[in-house]
Structures are given as C-alpha cells and as structure tokens.
Design an enzyme around this catalytic site. Structure first.
Site, PDB file in Angstrom:
ATOM      1  N   CYS A 157       6.932  -3.020   0.502  1.00 53.49           N
ATOM      2  CA  CYS A 157       6.585  -3.175  -0.910  1.00 53.49           C
ATOM      3  C   CYS A 157       7.096  -4.456  -1.553  1.00 53.49           C
ATOM      4  CB  CYS A 157       7.079  -1.957  -1.692  1.00 53.49           C
ATOM      5  SG  CYS A 157       6.523  -0.396  -0.976  1.00 53.49           S
ATOM      6  N   HIS A 284      10.335  -1.878 -10.892  1.00 56.01           N
ATOM      7  CA  HIS A 284       9.636  -1.378  -9.705  1.00 56.01           C
ATOM      8  C   HIS A 284       9.115   0.023  -9.993  1.00 56.01           C
ATOM      9  CE1 HIS A 284       8.430  -1.273  -5.575  1.00 56.01           C
ATOM     10  NE2 HIS A 284       9.222  -0.269  -5.277  1.00 56.01           N
ATOM     11  N   HIS A 318       1.072   2.584  -6.949  1.00 59.62           N
ATOM     12  CA  HIS A 318       1.922   1.656  -6.193  1.00 59.62           C
ATOM     13  C   HIS A 318       1.034   0.957  -5.172  1.00 59.62           C
ATOM     14  CE1 HIS A 318       5.016  -0.302  -4.162  1.00 59.62           C
ATOM     15  NE2 HIS A 318       5.856   0.682  -3.911  1.00 59.62           N
TER      16      HIS A 318
END
Length: 397
Positions: A157, A284, A318
């Site tokens: 990520c 995040h 995400h």
C-alpha cells in the site's frame, strides 16, 4: 530538491478526470462505493469500482490489454498534451516512468488460470508479461516511445507513494528531466479474497477511526503525475517525503506507530518544515482496528496541538498500490484551481469516536484551508511489513 508536479491525470470511484474527482471529493460523495457480489464467495461487499468507460488499448498493444493498463491509459490520456510537450522539450530518452502497483494484470491472469484448472489448457488470450509487476510502466513507456528508466515499485500500500519519491530522486540525480509517476491498481478476486482471509474486509462502507470500524473496502484507481524540476513560478510541488520500514510484523503495524512517526518526521525534515506549518493531513485511515489505532497515536505524537485531517477511504475504497499517488492527487487537487473555495476533503464516518484513542481533528464538511500564504499538506501511506511513507505537497513560491 523540490519537484514540480506539472500535470495530473486521475480516475477512481469518485469519477474520471480532475474536475469530476475534485467535485465529488470535496462534497464527500460516497455514491461510488457500492455493494457487489461475485468477488468473495457467498458474500456481498462494498467496493470502490470505476464505472466510467475505459479506453481501448492503442493499436499494436492489444496483447497487453488488462484492466490495470486501461485504467492507467485513461489517466495518461487526460494529460497527453503535457506529456507530448515534455517529449518535445526534453526528448524521449530523458523522460522516465516510475509507477506503483500491486495487482498489475493478475485479474486477467487469474481468469485464464481458472480456465486452465478446468480444461487443462491456457486460453489463447493468456500472456504472462501482462501480469508482471513492471507491465504498467513498460506499456506506458512503449506506447509513448520513451527510452528513459521505466519500472514499477511494489511495496503493497506504499507502492505509488514510493514511486513519487523515486521519481524525485531520479531528477535529483540528473538521470532524467521529467518523470511520469504515480500508481495504478484494479479490483481483482485475488486481492479481495486475500484480505478476506485476514478478516479485514467490511461488507458495509468502511468507517475510519470510528469505535464501530470493522474493516476495509477495496477500490481501484489510477493517478499519474508529470514531475519535473521546480523552476521559478507558481505551481504545486512535492516538497519532501520520508520512508521507513520498521519490520514490526508481516501484516500488523507497530502498535505505537513508531515507524509511521519516523516517516512523518523525515518528510518534515526533507521539506524544511515544522509540524505546525502543515495545514492538512490525509490519513491512511483504512478503518481496520489496529491501523487506525496506531495512526491516531502517531499523529497525536507529532501534532499534539492537532491538525485538520481526514481519511478518503470511505469515498474511494483502499486502492492498495495506487493509494499513495491517489491521495497525493487529492492533496494536489486541494491546492489547485479546481478548489477555488479552499475546501478540505471531509472525513466521512458515523461520528462515533473511539474513546480508547486520541481524538483527531477530523474535518467536518465544509472544512477549509487558509487562503493566504503558502500552504503545506501531508499524506500518509502504510503497508504490510511495517512499510511507511509520508509525502508533503505544497505551493511553490
């Protein structure tokens, strides 16, 4: 060295193109987050899918057709005039391509391998090179006729956040004069089922930093910048970044966010800024129990007086390897003329704070940035293996 972010192409669950994405982002529009079946057996889950029609592959590149490459192509076509101008100015050998991805063409490969399992033969359409991690960068460079460095980063990520830092480093080293940098990832069963096996996927829209949070939504996106060395004149720049790898655990973050804190401190140092100068932080904010907990502790440690912040995951899902670049793009849009009202991306959640964690200054719509003076925004990305990155974007003088 400050890098200028001259142009941006973007597509995600919020829409396609800068204006559409900006309008939906600042409105806190969650309409792109929809429940879908077929990704995980016997479950219907919320995903951030791109509904806009994607361009067909250019002639001669049909064999590289994948959803990932078509998402990337959509972003590239948005800034094609800027790219061609850079090629004319610098020459094809002086332009690099650095992208982040975690899926590449694995969605199509998975379908073809499933056919092999059932029939014993791979279909004629199967191409191994389409699923290689470097495939998006190779496709983009070949399509544009570029001969500078071209590669992909794959650190889960943080992939495309690291791609932006790598692009800045190439410019600083004098290996090129412009870089096409960013990230792309597409929805695929492999990823969704992998996160489901970790019991990390929420059926409902994700709820970052809420006491009621119970997992992530997966999304897809492409965000592509044209980066050059900063010259005189107004614009938006990548002012600095910090990357760390605390290696705390293969999937769980350090519970106190020590690596995350270090990444943010390194970003501030690289940009020559103090925490008090940051006007907004894109969190995040995955809506998993442990990630939100550690990030809130890290942010509180670095910003004890508070900083306006929000997670955009409830708007896009995400987007994994594309997340770092996509959320840097949200900071870019916040600083750009697509945001004449100086709005901040709102934090979309149920408003039920987790009393076990420090209370963050989450942005309620309509939050705004100060209109006067130079503005500095930070964006965080964290990944498996204790991999952390923080980027700072801001106005150029």
């Amino acid at each position: 060295m400050i890098a200028r972010l001259d142009a941006l192409g973007v597509v995600c669950a919020l829409g396609q193109g800068k204006q559409a994405v900006a309008d939906a982002l600042f409105a806190g529009d969650t309409s792109g987050m929809r429940r879908q079946a077929g990704w995980i057996p016997e479950r219907s889950v919320t995903v951030g899918a791109v509904d806009a029609p994607l361009p067909a592959m250019p002639a001669g590149f049909e064999h590289l057709a994948s959803r990932n490459n078509r998402l990337l192509l959509a972003a590239a076509l948005e800034i094609e005039d800027h790219i061609q101008a850079a090629i004319t100015q610098y020459g094809p050998s002086r332009i690099a391509v650095v992208l982040g991805t975690s899926t590449s063409g694995i969605a199509e490969a998975g379908e073809h391998i499933a056919e092999y399992v059932h029939s014993g033969e791979l279909p004629d359409a199967y191409r191994y090179n389409r699923q290689e991690i470097a495939a998006p960068a190779s496709f983009l460079a070949d399509w544009l006729g570029l001969s500078g460095p071209a590669y992909c980063q794959s650190t889960a990520c943080t992939s495309s956040g690291r791609a932006l830092l790598a692009a800045q480093r190439l410019l600083r080293m004098g290996l090129c004069d412009a870089v096409l940098c960013g990230g792309v990832d597409s929805l695929c069963k492999l990823t969704l089922n992998g996160f489901a096996s970790l019991e990390a996927v929420s059926d409902e829209r994700c709820n970052p930093f809420s006491a009621n949070r119970h997992g992530i939504n997966i999304g897809e996106a492409a965000a592509l910048f044209l980066m050059t060395r900063a010259e005189q004149g107004p614009g938006i720049g990548l002012l600095g970044g910090g990357a760390t790898s605390d290696a705390h655990h293969i999937s769980a973050p350090h519970p106190e966010g020590l690596g995350a804190q270090q990444a943010m401190r390194k970003a501030l140092s690289a940009a020559g800024l103090t925490a008090e100068q940051i006007g907004y932080l894109n969190l995040h904010g995955t809506a998993t129990t442990h990630n939100d907990a550690m990030e809130s502790l890290a942010v509180q440690a670095l910003f004890p007086a508070g900083v306006a912040c929000s997670s955009s995951k409830a708007l896009t899902g995400h987007t994994l390897g594309a997340a770092g670049a996509l959320e840097a793009a949200f900071c870019w849009l916040t600083l750009s003329h697509y945001n004449t009202a100086n709005r901040l991306p709102p934090h979309v959640w149920d408003g039920v704070a987790d009393t076990q964690l420090p209370r963050l200054a989450l942005v309620d719509a309509p939050g705004t940035l100060p209109a006067a003076g130079r503005r500095y925004l930070m964006s965080n990305s964290f990944a498996f293996g204790g991999n952390n990155i923080s980027l700072i974007l801001g106005d150029l003088p």
